[in-house]
Scaffold this motif. Structure first.
Motif, PDB file in Angstrom:
ATOM      1  N   GLN A  45       0.801  -1.222   0.000  1.00 52.91           N
ATOM      2  CA  GLN A  45       0.000   0.000   0.000  1.00 52.91           C
ATOM      3  C   GLN A  45       0.838   1.278   0.000  1.00 52.91           C
ATOM      4  OE1 GLN A  45      -2.218   0.949   3.545  1.00 52.91           O
ATOM      5  NE2 GLN A  45      -0.849  -0.221   4.871  1.00 52.91           N
ATOM      6  N   SER A  46       2.084   1.200   0.461  1.00 54.60           N
ATOM      7  CA  SER A  46       2.962   2.362   0.490  1.00 54.60           C
ATOM      8  C   SER A  46       4.252   2.006  -0.246  1.00 54.60           C
ATOM      9  CB  SER A  46       3.228   2.793   1.934  1.00 54.60           C
ATOM     10  OG  SER A  46       3.971   3.979   1.992  1.00 54.60           O
ATOM     11  N   ASP A  47       5.391   2.321   0.347  1.00 53.49           N
ATOM     12  CA  ASP A  47       6.667   1.924  -0.225  1.00 53.49           C
ATOM     13  C   ASP A  47       7.124   0.648   0.459  1.00 53.49           C
ATOM     14  OD1 ASP A  47       9.033   2.074  -1.735  1.00 53.49           O
ATOM     15  OD2 ASP A  47      10.072   3.179  -0.147  1.00 53.49           O
ATOM     16  N   PHE A  48       7.962  -0.117  -0.211  1.00 56.95           N
ATOM     17  CA  PHE A  48       8.491  -1.341   0.388  1.00 56.95           C
ATOM     18  C   PHE A  48       9.224  -1.013   1.685  1.00 56.95           C
ATOM     19  CE2 PHE A  48       8.640  -2.060  -4.295  1.00 56.95           C
ATOM     20  CZ  PHE A  48       7.565  -2.933  -4.345  1.00 56.95           C
ATOM     21  N   ALA A  49       8.926  -1.782   2.730  1.00 57.75           N
ATOM     22  CA  ALA A  49       9.539  -1.623   4.059  1.00 57.75           C
ATOM     23  C   ALA A  49       9.189  -0.291   4.711  1.00 57.75           C
ATOM     24  CB  ALA A  49      11.057  -1.798   3.997  1.00 57.75           C
ATOM     25  N   LYS A  50       8.099   0.335   4.290  1.00 56.96           N
ATOM     26  CA  LYS A  50       7.679   1.596   4.899  1.00 56.96           C
ATOM     27  C   LYS A  50       7.412   1.428   6.395  1.00 56.96           C
ATOM     28  CE  LYS A  50       5.252   5.407   5.814  1.00 56.96           C
ATOM     29  NZ  LYS A  50       5.804   6.761   5.941  1.00 56.96           N
ATOM     30  N   GLY A  51       6.875   0.288   6.789  1.00 59.03           N
ATOM     31  CA  GLY A  51       6.492   0.080   8.183  1.00 59.03           C
ATOM     32  C   GLY A  51       7.617  -0.480   9.030  1.00 59.03           C
ATOM     33  N   THR A  52       7.305  -1.514   9.769  1.00 59.87           N
ATOM     34  CA  THR A  52       8.228  -2.083  10.746  1.00 59.87           C
ATOM     35  C   THR A  52       9.563  -2.486  10.144  1.00 59.87           C
ATOM     36  OG1 THR A  52       6.277  -2.958  11.886  1.00 59.87           O
ATOM     37  CG2 THR A  52       8.409  -3.852  12.536  1.00 59.87           C
ATOM     38  N   SER A  53       9.563  -2.942   8.910  1.00 59.27           N
ATOM     39  CA  SER A  53      10.768  -3.526   8.311  1.00 59.27           C
ATOM     40  C   SER A  53      11.871  -2.532   8.009  1.00 59.27           C
ATOM     41  CB  SER A  53      10.404  -4.301   7.039  1.00 59.27           C
ATOM     42  OG  SER A  53       9.581  -5.403   7.356  1.00 59.27           O
ATOM     43  N   SER A  54      11.615  -1.231   8.140  1.00 62.12           N
ATOM     44  CA  SER A  54      12.698  -0.244   8.015  1.00 62.12           C
ATOM     45  C   SER A  54      13.039   0.379   9.358  1.00 62.12           C
ATOM     46  CB  SER A  54      12.292   0.870   7.031  1.00 62.12           C
ATOM     47  OG  SER A  54      11.161   1.584   7.515  1.00 62.12           O
ATOM     48  N   ARG A  55      12.425  -0.110  10.448  1.00 62.68           N
ATOM     49  CA  ARG A  55      12.520   0.556  11.743  1.00 62.68           C
ATOM     50  C   ARG A  55      13.065  -0.358  12.837  1.00 62.68           C
ATOM     51  NH1 ARG A  55       8.656   5.063  11.330  1.00 62.68           N
ATOM     52  NH2 ARG A  55       7.902   5.082   9.189  1.00 62.68           N
ATOM     53  N   SER A  56      13.866  -1.327  12.439  1.00 63.71           N
ATOM     54  CA  SER A  56      14.426  -2.282  13.392  1.00 63.71           C
ATOM     55  C   SER A  56      15.674  -1.715  14.064  1.00 63.71           C
ATOM     56  CB  SER A  56      14.787  -3.581  12.664  1.00 63.71           C
ATOM     57  OG  SER A  56      15.952  -3.399  11.865  1.00 63.71           O
ATOM     58  N   THR A  57      16.279  -2.523  14.943  1.00 64.94           N
ATOM     59  CA  THR A  57      17.530  -2.127  15.599  1.00 64.94           C
ATOM     60  C   THR A  57      18.736  -2.475  14.727  1.00 64.94           C
ATOM     61  OG1 THR A  57      16.392  -2.626  17.675  1.00 64.94           O
ATOM     62  CG2 THR A  57      18.716  -2.191  17.846  1.00 64.94           C
ATOM     63  N   LYS A  58      18.491  -2.915  13.511  1.00 63.94           N
ATOM     64  CA  LYS A  58      19.525  -3.196  12.490  1.00 63.94           C
ATOM     65  C   LYS A  58      20.398  -4.388  12.863  1.00 63.94           C
ATOM     66  CE  LYS A  58      17.736   0.722  11.428  1.00 63.94           C
ATOM     67  NZ  LYS A  58      16.390   0.676  10.802  1.00 63.94           N
ATOM     68  N   LEU A  59      19.841  -5.335  13.598  1.00 64.51           N
ATOM     69  CA  LEU A  59      20.596  -6.507  14.028  1.00 64.51           C
ATOM     70  C   LEU A  59      20.120  -7.757  13.308  1.00 64.51           C
ATOM     71  CD1 LEU A  59      20.683  -5.943  17.909  1.00 64.51           C
ATOM     72  CD2 LEU A  59      22.269  -5.101  16.157  1.00 64.51           C
TER      73      LEU A  59
END
Length: 531
Positions: A45-59
């Motif tokens: 519905q938006s851009d890929f990884a717009k939600g949780t998947s771009s907002r992790s602790t990068k681990l």
């Protein structure tokens, strides 16, 4: 990249699998499905990884916290997937040294014992052995740590990555394999056959306004915290499957730790784990775990969450950060399984593992889990879809499938994050030398990256570029606002848009960016306009 109506579809709108959701789970499922020979369509519905998947602790990690909770199975599976991901996306997944400072000898013994088990569980995919270091050695490795009462530290290894960039590379891999992926396309209804089974979706292209219908043998609901919205399209009386939990991160200057190692705080005042991770030449500190009753594409940090992170960091850093040191603050929502006993006051005991169910005939829902295990989740989801819809498919091959861009050749250049695409971006700069100009004097990013993202990574807006292709909004919201006009100009040229579009984009992005600037800091009130 093309919109859905521009594809010359030869299957007359009939797919084996339609996947709703362009985050880690949905993208992984699309890749798994198409590489098994299934006709695959993914809708976001938006851009890929717009939600949780771009907002992790990068681990990329097995989960030290889950080991402490006794969830050995989850940790072992995650460590295996960590090793596979490092092999298949070598340009993005890097080994990271973590330091746990210890202020009593019992902690030294406890963490060294636990992390030795953690190393053992990783087996042949171990990233390195855990080890004790003296106080002096610890301060040499991490000069910014609070030395008062310090007995030493325990070092262990885990993985670090850029989540949104991995999402884009998985999307590119799926497209190369033959899948059709569409961002900015919203599911407005589920289609049903005469028996009441789900057999497709009604779509709205939010860029072109086009409405279409696409049919499939099975529909996958992989929408994270939005899974209940899709379930209600099928059954308005369906019970909630997900309880959102908010995780907040603040970004500081890297000088607060003065180290290439990451800091792991194993137990905070509320019993959680906190990390301070070097990321894109800055320091990412988080996260929280706050139960929420609502979900959105742009969740906002609560003041108490930021205060908690800053207070915890201050107790471990030699130089205590203050609110004016915050360069950006962002929030993500974890899709945890909703509690069945009605007690939703805490998320501590809610399962972090994924949940996979047949929600209705023709509709499968996958939620939960974490980035590290996305591939395994996708494999299980496609396995269930094949069985449920009696699909003819090949065996799963994603354990050894290289992700787009993967290369063993890595250095310290900022373009190395593109992997094999680095040469293509540099070629753009050779063809048009003005594209080698920096977007901002304080950052290495150049104009060619914007052009590349518009042409090859389905970027449609300033936000797509500065949030998820270059990560500037997540690193320094102030600098992101300063970059917005030049990015708007470059995008307008690539997308053949007018000056009014540029101005709308700049205004929209500045309003968005203000939400990443900590509110106690005075922010710009008059956004710049394109000239």
């Amino acid at each position: 990249m093309k919109r859905l109506h521009q594809y010359n579809l030869t299957n007359n709108g009939m797919w084996d699998i339609i996947i709703i959701g362009g985050g880690a789970t949905g993208l992984g499922t699309a890749l798994d499905a198409v590489t098994r020979g299934l006709k695959t369509l993914l809708i976001e519905q938006s851009d890929f990884a717009k939600g949780t998947s771009s907002r992790s602790t990068k681990l990329v990690h097995g989960g030290v916290r889950y080991l402490a909770q006794g969830d050995i199975g989850l940790v072992k599976h995650a460590l295996l997937e960590r090793g596979l991901l490092q092999k298949n996306a070598q340009h993005l997944v890097n080994k990271e040294e973590f330091i746990i400072p210890c202020y009593d000898w019992f902690s030294v013994a406890k963490y060294l014992t636990g992390l030795t088990i953690y190393d053992w569980l990783a087996g042949k995919f171990s990233f390195g052995k855990s080890k004790y270091f003296s106080k002096k050695q610890t301060l040499d490795m991490m000069p910014g740590i609070n030395e008062k009462g310090l007995k030493g530290s325990v070092r262990y290894y885990d993985g670090k990555f850029d989540d949104a960039r991995l999402a884009i590379n998985i999307a590119q891999t799926a497209i190369e394999q033959g899948a059709v992926l569409c961002n900015y396309t919203k599911v407005t209804a589920l289609l049903k056959n005469s028996d009441g089974g789900v057999n497709g979706v009604e779509l709205l292209d939010t860029i072109t306004g086009e409405i279409s219908q696409q049919h499939a043998k099975v529909v996958i609901n992989a929408t994270g915290v939005f899974v209940d919205d899709i379930l209600k399209m099928n059954n308005p009386n369906s019970k909630k499957m997900v309880r959102p939990s908010q995780g907040v991160h603040v970004v500081l200057d890297k000088s607060f730790l003065e180290s290439e190692s990451a800091l792991m705080i194993p137990k905070t005042s509320d019993g959680r784990v906190l990390f301070a991770v070097p990321w894109h030449q800055h320091l990412l500190v988080g996260t929280t775990d706050t139960p929420l009753n609502e979900h959105s594409l742009e969740p906002r940090a609560l003041k108490e969450e930021v205060d908690f992170i800053m207070a915890t960091a201050a107790s471990y850093f030699k130089t205590k950060p203050v609110e004016t040191d915050i360069l950006s603050v962002f929030s993500g929502l974890r899709p945890l399984a909703a509690p069945t006993n009605g007690d939703s006051s805490s998320t501590k005991e809610i399962s972090r593992d994924h949940k996979l169910v047949v929600s209705a005939k023709g509709l499968i829902t996958i939620t939960g889990g974490k980035w590290t295990t996305y591939r395994r989740m996708a494999e299980e989801t496609v396995d269930l879809a094949i069985m449920h819809a009696n699909l003819s498919a090949n065996p799963c091959i994603t354990k050894t499938l290289k992700i787009h861009g993967s290369t063993e050749t890595k250095g310290n250049h900022h373009l190395d994050i593109y992997g094999t695409d680095r040469a293509n971006i540099e070629k753009l700069g050779q063809q048009e030398p003005e594209l080698n100009e920096k977007l901002h004097p304080a950052f290495p990013y150049i104009k060619a990256e914007v052009v590349w993202s518009a042409r090859n990574e389905m970027a449609e807006t300033i936000e797509d570029i500065l949030s998820r292709r270059l990560r500037i909004l997540f690193i320094d919201a102030y600098a992101a606002k300063e970059m917005a006009p030049v990015v708007a100009s470059l995008l307008a040229k690539e997308l053949k848009q007018q000056i009014s579009w540029e101005n709308d984009q700049i205004n929209n992005f500045n309003n968005l960016a203000n939400g990443y600037i900590y509110q106690s800091v005075e922010i710009e009130t008059q956004p710049a306009l394109a000239k």
